[in-house]
Design a protein around this motif. Structure first.
Motif, PDB file in Angstrom:
ATOM      1  N   UNK A  47       0.831  -1.205   0.000  1.00 32.93           N
ATOM      2  CA  UNK A  47       0.000   0.000   0.000  1.00 32.93           C
ATOM      3  C   UNK A  47       0.872   1.264   0.000  1.00 32.93           C
ATOM      4  N   UNK A  78      -4.161   2.536  -7.087  1.00 33.81           N
ATOM      5  CA  UNK A  78      -3.589   3.874  -6.995  1.00 33.81           C
ATOM      6  C   UNK A  78      -3.259   4.476  -8.364  1.00 33.81           C
ATOM      7  N   UNK A 199      -2.198   9.659  -2.595  1.00 32.64           N
ATOM      8  CA  UNK A 199      -3.623   9.304  -2.562  1.00 32.64           C
ATOM      9  C   UNK A 199      -4.004   8.453  -1.348  1.00 32.64           C
ATOM     10  N   UNK A 200      -3.264   8.545  -0.273  1.00 32.07           N
ATOM     11  CA  UNK A 200      -3.590   7.788   0.940  1.00 32.07           C
ATOM     12  C   UNK A 200      -3.251   8.622   2.165  1.00 32.07           C
ATOM     13  N   UNK A 201      -3.988   8.411   3.244  1.00 34.10           N
ATOM     14  CA  UNK A 201      -3.686   9.097   4.499  1.00 34.10           C
ATOM     15  C   UNK A 201      -2.783   8.221   5.367  1.00 34.10           C
ATOM     16  N   UNK A 202      -3.227   7.008   5.680  1.00 35.26           N
ATOM     17  CA  UNK A 202      -2.469   6.165   6.611  1.00 35.26           C
ATOM     18  C   UNK A 202      -1.111   5.756   6.051  1.00 35.26           C
TER      19      UNK A 202
END
Lengths: 356, 356
Positions: A47, A78, A199-202
């Protein structure tokens, strides 16, 4: 891991986390790559490639089974355009095929599963990185090392690798729950010069990089609570691993693997890996003998105190089984793990054949 | 947690995971909500809201501090248009203000931090859910319960809550490393009828739902390796928590909180929370007395065996400190945690004042 519950900002814990980050560089034989240690699984490492991917980036997956398929699926989420370079079950794409594909199209990233846990096939990551970098030096070489870090030879700097993804629970010998990614400065530059937001927070390295830097400087910092006890366990394991040279660790795993593979050959069993060269050193995937089912062999070995796994590759999952031989089972022979597994397997096969 | 390392498909582990999923429903007083238990931190729970958000969805954050700010930031990464309903430090937005905002615009989701760990302010989640559902029944009510599940009253079904996000390391009494999300069937329907793909791989419920269903049916399944030892610890803790009624657990936390808050008032200290009604039951955030620094009080208490935390709210972090009183410190009074903290705090203040 049996440490009292402490805060992640505890002065006792901060250097434990900081030193773990440093020790990961030693395990991977890199001077200046950037480790990320995050609560999660190996899948979270995939990820995190969101940090290096922008929409419509071309990615080539050097595919040796289940994990190549799913890593590719993750990258597509993604926005990557993913091409798979495949090989028949038990073998790996040749470097000649790789060269041809790379000459035909420019890829931003090439990924390769070092050991595909579904088949026990070992990739030639040194060769892959050499071919990629000779044709396209800026292409990011990503190694999925979940089932290889700590048991297979990896020379991060010398081999020109950009990213190694791994997890705590395989040859690093720690319970599951930590996703680990180590990234070259070349890849960090590509990350820092991206044109679109991550394109991700975590999984966002903009969040995690200050945390890793802070702990390495022996200061606490907060984005998300780290898995304190697992990091204590990681620290202990990394200290044990780096107490000897990595060369001698690689050689130990190779020796034990040879011994194990010779033993199963003597038992009349055949590996999925089509040759010694493409066989992992930390595990073996083995075709079931005629008339023996996964549902027979797994419980029979479990009853003898030996835990093995069934098949995982979608095309033949019911036809084979898998045995791991890595970490303390290899480096602490006084535990007798390997001999016990070989003996138990021999007994189980005799029992199952006499029943059939 | 000190269990031998076992595989996540081990027949001994499968029911442990399955029962943990069921027990989470008991803790939250819900019949049919869907729990997700994933290797990660509480922050990963925010990330999982990607499953309920599509580009340009309107979200209202009922904001009481640091965690509202960052939850909003997380949702924006996934395309949400976020509006914050704020209140001064130490208080919470009124239900009247909420009603007014909701009447002016339609929101797909309203989030509320049950206990903002940065200020110790308790939200009225029952009231918030009631106001939201009376104006817009389809709006998803999301409670960030990282610092509240297990210490504050939550009646998931009765109060009409759609999502509770939490983590293992607070009042659930487990080491950090598990992100936990519990989702109503109403929210699961909204998830299942979304028009665009989920913008995350690791946080994608399409991947996790079959895993949760399989383990609950006492079958192993694989998407990413679960944090086996942490789930053993979670199981033990959930069994302990559900051995008594949740009502009595809530009452115990309220009693101890009152006792603690009375004690600090007697010491001449003042809470950030502006009234009893808005003060959390599992923690207290306290203004530092004049002339006392965080860098004095934290080590002085640490030397007495008491671990407290400094401030976190960006506007006043250096001016206050925080003390947790939850979990076994509350339910097992024989440990003497609360009295020890009160005594140590009194001694430390006396020492620091005599120095000043």
């Amino acid at each position: 891991m049996s440490t009292p519950a402490t805060s992640h900002v505890d002065p006792l814990f901060v250097p434990i986390f900081g030193e773990s980050i440093e020790l990961l560089r030693k395990v991977l034989l890199t001077k200046d790559a950037q480790p990320f240690v995050v609560a999660g699984s190996g899948t979270l490492g995939w990820d995190m490639m969101v940090n290096l991917i922008e929409r419509d980036d071309e990615v080539l997956v050097v595919n040796t089974g289940y994990f190549g398929d799913h890593f590719g699926e993750c990258l597509e989420v993604y926005g990557a355009k993913v091409t798979h370079l495949r090989a028949p079950i038990g073998s790996r794409p040749s470097l000649e095929d790789l060269e041809q594909v790379l000459t035909g199209k420019k890829y931003k990233m090439v990924t390769v599963t070092h050991v595909d846990t579904s088949t026990g096939v070992l990739a030639d990551i040194k060769g892959v990185a050499k071919v990629v970098k000779s044709i396209s030096p800026e292409t990011i070489v990503v190694v999925d090392g979940v089932c290889s870090v700590g048991s297979e030879e990896i020379r991060f700097d010398e081999w020109n690798i950009d990213v190694v993804i791994t997890a705590s629970q395989k040859a690093l010998g720690v319970p599951p729950g930590l996703g680990i990614v180590v990234t070259s400065q070349h890849a960090m530059q590509i990350f820092k010069s991206r044109k679109t937001p991550v394109a991700s927070y975590y999984s966002n390295w903009n969040k995690w990089l200050p945390i890793m830097n802070a702990y390495e400087a022996r200061k606490p910092a907060y984005f998300a609570t780290p898995a304190v006890q697992l990091i204590y366990a990681l620290h202990t394991s990394l200290k044990q691993i780096t107490a000897q040279s990595m060369d001698s660790r690689f050689e130990q795993h190779h020796q034990v693997s040879q011994k194990f593979k010779n033993a199963i050959t003597e038992l009349g069993l055949k590996q999925l890996a089509v040759s010694d060269e493409v066989a992992a050193n930390g595990m073996t995937a083995i075709w079931l003998p005629d008339g023996v089912q996964v549902s027979d062999i797994v419980p029979s070995l479990a009853a003898k105190g030996v835990q093995i796994a069934g098949g995982l590759h979608k095309e033949c999952a019911a036809k084979y089984f898998r045995i791991g031989h890595m970490g303390i089972s290899v480096t602490e022979p006084q535990r007798g793990h390997i001999d016990k597994v070989i003996e138990s397997l021999a007994t189980t096969l005799k029992e199952l054949k006499s029943k059939a």
